[in-house]
Write a protein that holds these residues in place. Structure first.
Motif, PDB file in Angstrom:
ATOM      1  N   ARG A   9      26.396  -2.478  20.964  1.00  0.00           N
ATOM      2  CA  ARG A   9      25.718  -1.428  21.061  1.00  0.00           C
ATOM      3  C   ARG A   9      25.828  -0.327  19.781  1.00  0.00           C
ATOM      4  NH1 ARG A   9      28.460  -1.129  25.888  1.00  0.00           N
ATOM      5  NH2 ARG A   9      29.634   0.599  25.373  1.00  0.00           N
ATOM      6  N   ALA A  10      26.911  -0.492  19.186  1.00  0.00           N
ATOM      7  CA  ALA A  10      27.260   0.330  18.191  1.00  0.00           C
ATOM      8  C   ALA A  10      26.468  -0.182  16.696  1.00  0.00           C
ATOM      9  CB  ALA A  10      28.491   0.476  17.768  1.00  0.00           C
ATOM     10  N   VAL A  11      26.263  -1.455  16.688  1.00  0.00           N
ATOM     11  CA  VAL A  11      25.436  -2.055  15.719  1.00  0.00           C
ATOM     12  C   VAL A  11      24.000  -1.659  16.026  1.00  0.00           C
ATOM     13  CG1 VAL A  11      24.608  -4.164  14.763  1.00  0.00           C
ATOM     14  CG2 VAL A  11      27.014  -3.975  15.059  1.00  0.00           C
ATOM     15  N   ARG A  12      23.402  -1.710  17.080  1.00  0.00           N
ATOM     16  CA  ARG A  12      22.386  -1.251  17.165  1.00  0.00           C
ATOM     17  C   ARG A  12      21.940   0.275  17.147  1.00  0.00           C
ATOM     18  NH1 ARG A  12      22.806  -4.909  21.807  1.00  0.00           N
ATOM     19  NH2 ARG A  12      23.112  -3.205  23.016  1.00  0.00           N
ATOM     20  N   PHE A  13      22.947   0.984  17.339  1.00  0.00           N
ATOM     21  CA  PHE A  13      22.853   2.295  17.096  1.00  0.00           C
ATOM     22  C   PHE A  13      22.676   2.716  15.501  1.00  0.00           C
ATOM     23  CE2 PHE A  13      25.063   6.304  15.582  1.00  0.00           C
ATOM     24  CZ  PHE A  13      24.456   7.192  16.175  1.00  0.00           C
ATOM     25  N   CYS A  14      23.782   1.963  14.638  1.00  0.00           N
ATOM     26  CA  CYS A  14      23.684   2.158  13.343  1.00  0.00           C
ATOM     27  C   CYS A  14      22.072   1.444  12.842  1.00  0.00           C
ATOM     28  CB  CYS A  14      24.735   1.475  12.579  1.00  0.00           C
ATOM     29  SG  CYS A  14      26.255   2.155  13.001  1.00  0.00           S
ATOM     30  N   LEU A  15      21.739   0.630  13.383  1.00  0.00           N
ATOM     31  CA  LEU A  15      20.380   0.117  12.767  1.00  0.00           C
ATOM     32  C   LEU A  15      19.250   1.300  13.083  1.00  0.00           C
ATOM     33  CD1 LEU A  15      20.732  -3.612  14.093  1.00  0.00           C
ATOM     34  CD2 LEU A  15      20.050  -2.704  11.857  1.00  0.00           C
ATOM     35  N   TYR A  70      28.546   4.987   8.356  1.00  0.00           N
ATOM     36  CA  TYR A  70      29.116   5.049   9.600  1.00  0.00           C
ATOM     37  C   TYR A  70      30.338   4.283   9.709  1.00  0.00           C
ATOM     38  CZ  TYR A  70      25.093   7.406  11.534  1.00  0.00           C
ATOM     39  OH  TYR A  70      23.902   8.495  11.688  1.00  0.00           O
ATOM     40  N   LEU A  71      31.238   4.927  10.415  1.00  0.00           N
ATOM     41  CA  LEU A  71      32.543   4.081  10.593  1.00  0.00           C
ATOM     42  C   LEU A  71      32.348   3.750  12.285  1.00  0.00           C
ATOM     43  CD1 LEU A  71      35.588   2.864  10.219  1.00  0.00           C
ATOM     44  CD2 LEU A  71      36.217   5.065  11.050  1.00  0.00           C
ATOM     45  N   VAL A  72      32.588   2.481  12.574  1.00  0.00           N
ATOM     46  CA  VAL A  72      32.490   2.106  13.999  1.00  0.00           C
ATOM     47  C   VAL A  72      33.937   1.465  14.434  1.00  0.00           C
ATOM     48  CG1 VAL A  72      31.615   0.443  15.598  1.00  0.00           C
ATOM     49  CG2 VAL A  72      29.796   1.457  14.192  1.00  0.00           C
ATOM     50  N   THR A  73      34.580   2.144  15.330  1.00  0.00           N
ATOM     51  CA  THR A  73      35.953   1.669  15.473  1.00  0.00           C
ATOM     52  C   THR A  73      36.487   1.666  17.064  1.00  0.00           C
ATOM     53  OG1 THR A  73      38.323   2.173  14.932  1.00  0.00           O
ATOM     54  CG2 THR A  73      36.934   4.205  15.436  1.00  0.00           C
ATOM     55  N   SER A  74      37.248   0.815  17.668  1.00  0.00           N
ATOM     56  CA  SER A  74      37.870   1.114  18.900  1.00  0.00           C
ATOM     57  C   SER A  74      39.335   0.681  18.733  1.00  0.00           C
ATOM     58  CB  SER A  74      37.082  -0.223  19.859  1.00  0.00           C
ATOM     59  OG  SER A  74      37.283  -1.247  19.471  1.00  0.00           O
ATOM     60  N   HIS A  75      40.129   1.117  19.835  1.00  0.00           N
ATOM     61  CA  HIS A  75      41.722   1.075  19.663  1.00  0.00           C
ATOM     62  C   HIS A  75      42.200   1.236  20.932  1.00  0.00           C
ATOM     63  CE1 HIS A  75      45.662   2.256  18.183  1.00  0.00           C
ATOM     64  NE2 HIS A  75      45.155   2.448  16.868  1.00  0.00           N
ATOM     65  N   LEU A  76      43.062  -0.034  21.135  1.00  0.00           N
ATOM     66  CA  LEU A  76      43.901   0.089  22.454  1.00  0.00           C
ATOM     67  C   LEU A  76      44.631   1.288  22.493  1.00  0.00           C
ATOM     68  CD1 LEU A  76      44.838  -3.866  22.329  1.00  0.00           C
ATOM     69  CD2 LEU A  76      43.338  -2.708  24.088  1.00  0.00           C
TER      70      LEU A  76
END
Length: 265
Positions: free
Chosen positions: A63-69, A187-193
């Motif tokens: 989803r984040a990749v599509r958002f950045c596009l 953009y920075l796209v990140t996720s973190h436990l």
């Protein structure tokens, strides 16, 4: 070595769990070993939704990749990309724009071997065998400079990676080093436990013997790491909540990861 698949690089210790191969196993891949499966299965005993969390993390990435596009970004730096599996960044991006360019980075030998074979015929991708904690080597690497123009907006992806950067490695400085090369509109796209969940705190020690033990962080700590970026709505939320498609998830905390996308001013 007898019994070892022919795709296994000779230099690896296949008895030590690897983050990339554990993630591959959680996503249903085939490029993992018994040590990786044991670590994941033991963690599942205390947090049964951990494999679901891995799949939710992958869906967030898409989803984040599509958002950045949608924002006009056409070049991606995927840090800690792991073992290639279905729905890699270049597949998602090039489905929308065939000219999109992606540089993948990982230091796991299995990920490197498999990815280079898979990407050999795609001139718009490159795979670097590097540690994400060496930003200057990555940013100046010929494979990077051939494909990415840092004068233009770039999406830097750190999806499921910062919790493998311990405090001694200074994740804030690491983010700043990458941020310094990102043009406005990047953009920075990140996720973190997260450490906010007792089940995740109980599961984390099962990965201590891997090449990259986890450093869990709270939502407040994750937000603090992202202070140099303007967070896109809805801010720092569980992965299943970020630009969710479909009805709300009844148990977003089971995704175990907070996700965020930040824009460079």
């Amino acid at each position: 070595m007898a019994g070892v698949p022919d795709w296994v690089p000779s230099q690896i210790d296949w008895n030590q769990p690897s983050v990339a191969r554990i993630y591959d196993y959680a996503l249903g891949g085939a490029h993992n070993f018994e040590a990786d499966r044991r670590a994941q299965d033991a963690a599942l005993e205390v947090f049964p939704y951990l494999s679901d969390a891995a799949r939710a993390n992958r869906a967030f990435l898409h989803r984040a990749v599509r958002f950045c596009l949608d924002q006009g970004v056409r070049q991606f730096l995927d840090l800690g990309s792991g073992v290639p599996t279905v729905g890699n960044v270049h597949e998602v991006a090039q489905d929308i724009d065939p000219e999109a360019r992606v540089v993948y980075v990982d230091h796991d030998p299995v990920a490197v071997t498999h990815a280079r074979s898979m990407l050999a015929d795609d001139p718009r991708t490159a795979f670097l065998h590097e540690d994400i904690r060496a930003p200057h080597r990555i940013l100046e690497h010929p494979g990077t400079t051939r494909l990415l123009d840092f004068e233009q907006p770039t999406a830097v992806l750190m999806v499921g990676m910062l919790h493998y950067v311990n405090d001694a490695s200074d994740p804030q400085r690491l983010l700043s080093d990458y941020r310094a090369r990102m043009a406005p509109g990047s953009y920075l796209v990140t996720s973190h436990l997260t450490s906010d969940l007792p089940e995740m705190r109980a599961a984390a020690p099962f990965f201590d013997d891997s090449r990259n033990p986890m450093t869990l962080r709270s939502r407040d700590e994750i937000e603090a790491l992202l202070e140099d970026f303007d967070l896109v709505e809805p801010g720092v939320v569980f992965t299943v909540e970020w630009n969710a498609e479909g009805p709300p998830d009844e148990h977003p905390e089971r995704s175990a990861c907070y996700a965020a996308v930040g824009r460079c001013r």
